[in-house]
Design an enzyme around this catalytic site. Structure first.
Site, PDB file in Angstrom:
ATOM      1  N   ASP A  19       0.846  -1.200   0.000  1.00 56.41           N
ATOM      2  CA  ASP A  19       0.000   0.000   0.000  1.00 56.41           C
ATOM      3  C   ASP A  19       0.882   1.251   0.000  1.00 56.41           C
ATOM      4  OD1 ASP A  19      -2.514  -1.564   0.493  1.00 56.41           O
ATOM      5  OD2 ASP A  19      -1.435  -2.047   2.336  1.00 56.41           O
ATOM      6  N   GLU A  41       1.431  -6.473  -5.326  1.00 52.48           N
ATOM      7  CA  GLU A  41       1.167  -5.616  -6.490  1.00 52.48           C
ATOM      8  C   GLU A  41       2.416  -4.878  -6.980  1.00 52.48           C
ATOM      9  OE1 GLU A  41      -2.507  -3.385  -6.526  1.00 52.48           O
ATOM     10  OE2 GLU A  41      -1.592  -1.768  -7.682  1.00 52.48           O
TER      11      GLU A  41
HETATM   12  O1  TRH Z   1       4.328  -6.185   0.647  1.00 51.18           O
HETATM   13  P1  TRH Z   1       3.279  -6.680  -0.264  1.00 51.18           P
HETATM   14  O2  TRH Z   1       2.750  -8.004   0.034  1.00 51.18           O
HETATM   15  O3  TRH Z   1       2.158  -5.645  -0.269  1.00 51.18           O
HETATM   16  C1  TRH Z   1       0.800  -5.666  -0.571  1.00 51.18           C
HETATM   17  C2  TRH Z   1      -0.001  -5.535   0.679  1.00 51.18           C
HETATM   18  O4  TRH Z   1      -0.101  -6.794   1.287  1.00 51.18           O
HETATM   19  C3  TRH Z   1      -1.336  -4.976   0.352  1.00 51.18           C
HETATM   20  O5  TRH Z   1      -2.193  -4.952   1.455  1.00 51.18           O
HETATM   21  C4  TRH Z   1      -1.957  -5.720  -0.778  1.00 51.18           C
HETATM   22  O6  TRH Z   1      -3.078  -5.005  -1.136  1.00 51.18           O
HETATM   23  C5  TRH Z   1      -1.011  -5.774  -1.936  1.00 51.18           C
HETATM   24  O7  TRH Z   1       0.230  -6.356  -1.539  1.00 51.18           O
HETATM   25  C6  TRH Z   1      -1.569  -6.539  -3.097  1.00 51.18           C
HETATM   26  O8  TRH Z   1       3.846  -6.714  -1.774  1.00 51.18           O
HETATM   27  P2  TRH Z   1       4.153  -5.559  -2.837  1.00 51.18           P
HETATM   28  O9  TRH Z   1       2.891  -4.974  -3.351  1.00 51.18           O
HETATM   29  O10 TRH Z   1       5.066  -6.124  -3.813  1.00 51.18           O
HETATM   30  O11 TRH Z   1       4.914  -4.443  -2.024  1.00 51.18           O
HETATM   31  C7  TRH Z   1       6.203  -4.593  -1.545  1.00 51.18           C
HETATM   32  C8  TRH Z   1       6.929  -3.260  -1.557  1.00 51.18           C
HETATM   33  O12 TRH Z   1       8.155  -3.378  -0.842  1.00 51.18           O
HETATM   34  C9  TRH Z   1       7.294  -2.819  -2.961  1.00 51.18           C
HETATM   35  O13 TRH Z   1       7.153  -1.406  -3.064  1.00 51.18           O
HETATM   36  C10 TRH Z   1       8.761  -3.185  -3.100  1.00 51.18           C
HETATM   37  C11 TRH Z   1       9.222  -2.974  -1.687  1.00 51.18           C
HETATM   38  N1  TRH Z   1      10.423  -3.720  -1.306  1.00 51.18           N
HETATM   39  C12 TRH Z   1      11.507  -3.015  -0.882  1.00 51.18           C
HETATM   40  O14 TRH Z   1      11.500  -1.783  -0.888  1.00 51.18           O
HETATM   41  N2  TRH Z   1      12.611  -3.702  -0.473  1.00 51.18           N
HETATM   42  C13 TRH Z   1      12.678  -5.061  -0.474  1.00 51.18           C
HETATM   43  O15 TRH Z   1      13.729  -5.629  -0.092  1.00 51.18           O
HETATM   44  C14 TRH Z   1      11.533  -5.767  -0.933  1.00 51.18           C
HETATM   45  C15 TRH Z   1      11.558  -7.276  -0.959  1.00 51.18           C
HETATM   46  C16 TRH Z   1      10.412  -5.074  -1.326  1.00 51.18           C
END
Ligand code: TRH
Length: 411
Positions: free
Chosen positions: A27, A287
């Protein structure tokens, strides 16, 4: 309207983005990326209202968790503590965005109704490849009492949706990074990746705890070729701890058979793309990382956010349909459709054969060599897909165009 009510400027120069962190990092990850792009590429003054500064800090270490208001990368970050507060019309932004249908403070909405003209009010929805999105994108929803209309804005994979977040210089940055082997080695070396690991098959791993990580690590361990799996701290913690035989803290690593697993620190968001660009295969989830993997143009496996009643399996299949289906259609040779890719996506998400069933270990041993042999073909699919997505334009530009059209229609 009384003369005391400020008149809003055109084109829009201010935007409020409200973000409620439901869980994890997606988010705030999406909102932060979006806010920065609006500010830096479109000159919009963005106020990012966020309720959970701790999660924000994980992806953006500059965030101070005890400030009510702070400026980061020129974006005003406002701690959104509760639904209370008093707002007057001249505090209201030209464009107001609720992310994932979060409820914004009632007094803020009341003040929106006092503005002349009213701000453009959008609900920025979650990403899905399902077809119904095209019919709902930009639909209006009039407020039951106030003279305000909220519009639904859907990201998506086709030109009948808002497209995906994409910074204008991302492609150039990716090409520069990937053509600089020394820079890439320096980037990986900071995580302890050795010279011989650099030339192994490099995999980044980001998934939810339900993913069948242990079965896959076990298969990789017996692989014919050397592999390095880079996993940020906190991801698949149990499976990683079992493999490395110690607490999976950043810096921990272990080699067993053909496989080295290295635990990385959770990387600041700005560097996460580099990890995707440096690896040969990326496991992503949710996402935002899912979208970044698509821009990286490398083979990737998506772990979709689990939903009740396996609703996520429908979404997963809708994506696969577009992703593999469209790429295969574009080729004269239908053989380019990689069955192993579809199988892997389904198995990784417990959607193979019978719903909710994970593959037995022996099936991973069968699937992985086929997938690996298909990787050049899968890389072609990824590249083709990326080119196709570029044609939809980027979400920020598409959203601002829509907001402008609403503003002009209101004049
Ligand atoms: O963390 P996520 O699972 O996030 C979400 C939430 O669960 C949300 O509620 C849901 O609606 C959505 O998924 C579908 O996965 P996402 O979306 O990939 O987000 C992770 C973020 O973290 C992304 O901006 C990349 C960042 N990130 C880093 O900055 N450093 C890291 O080492 C990693 C692995 C990710």
């Amino acid at each position: 309207m009384s003369s005391e009510i400020p008149s809003k400027k055109h084109p829009a120069t201010t935007l409020a983005l409200f973000c409620k962190v439901v869980d994890n990092y997606g988010d705030i990850g999406i909102c932060w990326r979006f806010a920065k792009q609006l500010e830096h590429e479109h000159g919009i003054h963005v106020t990012l209202w966020v309720d959970d500064l701790r999660s924000f800090q994980r992806i953006c270490p500059e965030v101070a968790i005890d400030f009510d208001q702070q400026k980061i990368a020129n974006v005003t970050v406002q701690h959104w503590r509760d639904q209370d507060g008093v707002f007057v019309a001249d505090e209201i932004s030209d464009i107001v965005i609720e992310f994932f249908a979060c409820d914004i403070p009632p007094a803020y909405i009341a003040a929106m109704a006092e503005c002349n003209p009213h701000p453009v009010w959008l609900n920025l929805e979650g990403l899905t490849a399902e077809e119904w999105v095209e019919g709902c994108h930009t639909l209006p929803s009039p407020h039951p009492r106030l003279p305000l209309t909220k519009y639904f804005f859907f990201p998506g994979f086709t030109d009948k949706t808002g497209g995906l977040l994409l910074e204008s210089n991302l492609e150039q940055q990716r090409q520069e990074f990937q053509s600089d082997q020394t820079g890439m080695a320096v980037f990986l070396a900071q995580f302890g990746v050795t010279e011989s690991e650099m030339s192994s098959l490099k995999v980044s791993l980001f998934c939810y705890p339900q993913a069948p990580v242990s079965a896959l690590l076990n298969t990789w361990q017996q692989s014919d070729n050397a592999m390095t799996c880079l996993v940020p701290e906190g991801v698949a913690a149990d499976a990683i701890a079992a493999f490395i035989g110690q607490e999976p803290k950043a810096g921990a690593s272990s080699t067993r058979g053909a496989l080295t697993v290295r635990v990385l620190p959770f990387i600041p968001q700005a560097d996460y793309d580099k990890l995707l660009w440096a690896c040969d295969l990326n496991f992503v989830r949710g996402e935002d990382s899912f979208v970044r993997a698509q821009w990286a143009g490398k083979p990737f496996i998506w772990h979709i956010y689990p939903q009740d009643e396996n609703l996520h399996h429908v979404k997963l299949k809708a994506f696969l349909q577009r992703y593999v289906g469209t790429a295969a259609e574009a080729e004269t040779n239908a053989e380019t459709k990689a069955e192993s890719l579809i199988e892997f996506f389904l198995a990784w998400n417990g959607a193979a054969k019978t719903e909710n069933s994970h593959l037995p270990a022996s099936s991973w041993e069968n699937l992985w060599p086929r997938f690996q042999a298909d990787m050049p073909k899968i890389a072609e699919i990824s590249n083709h897909w990326r080119q196709q997505l570029l044609e939809n334009g980027d979400l920020s530009t598409n959203l601002l165009k829509f907001a402008k059209a609403i503003q002009q229609a209101a004049v």
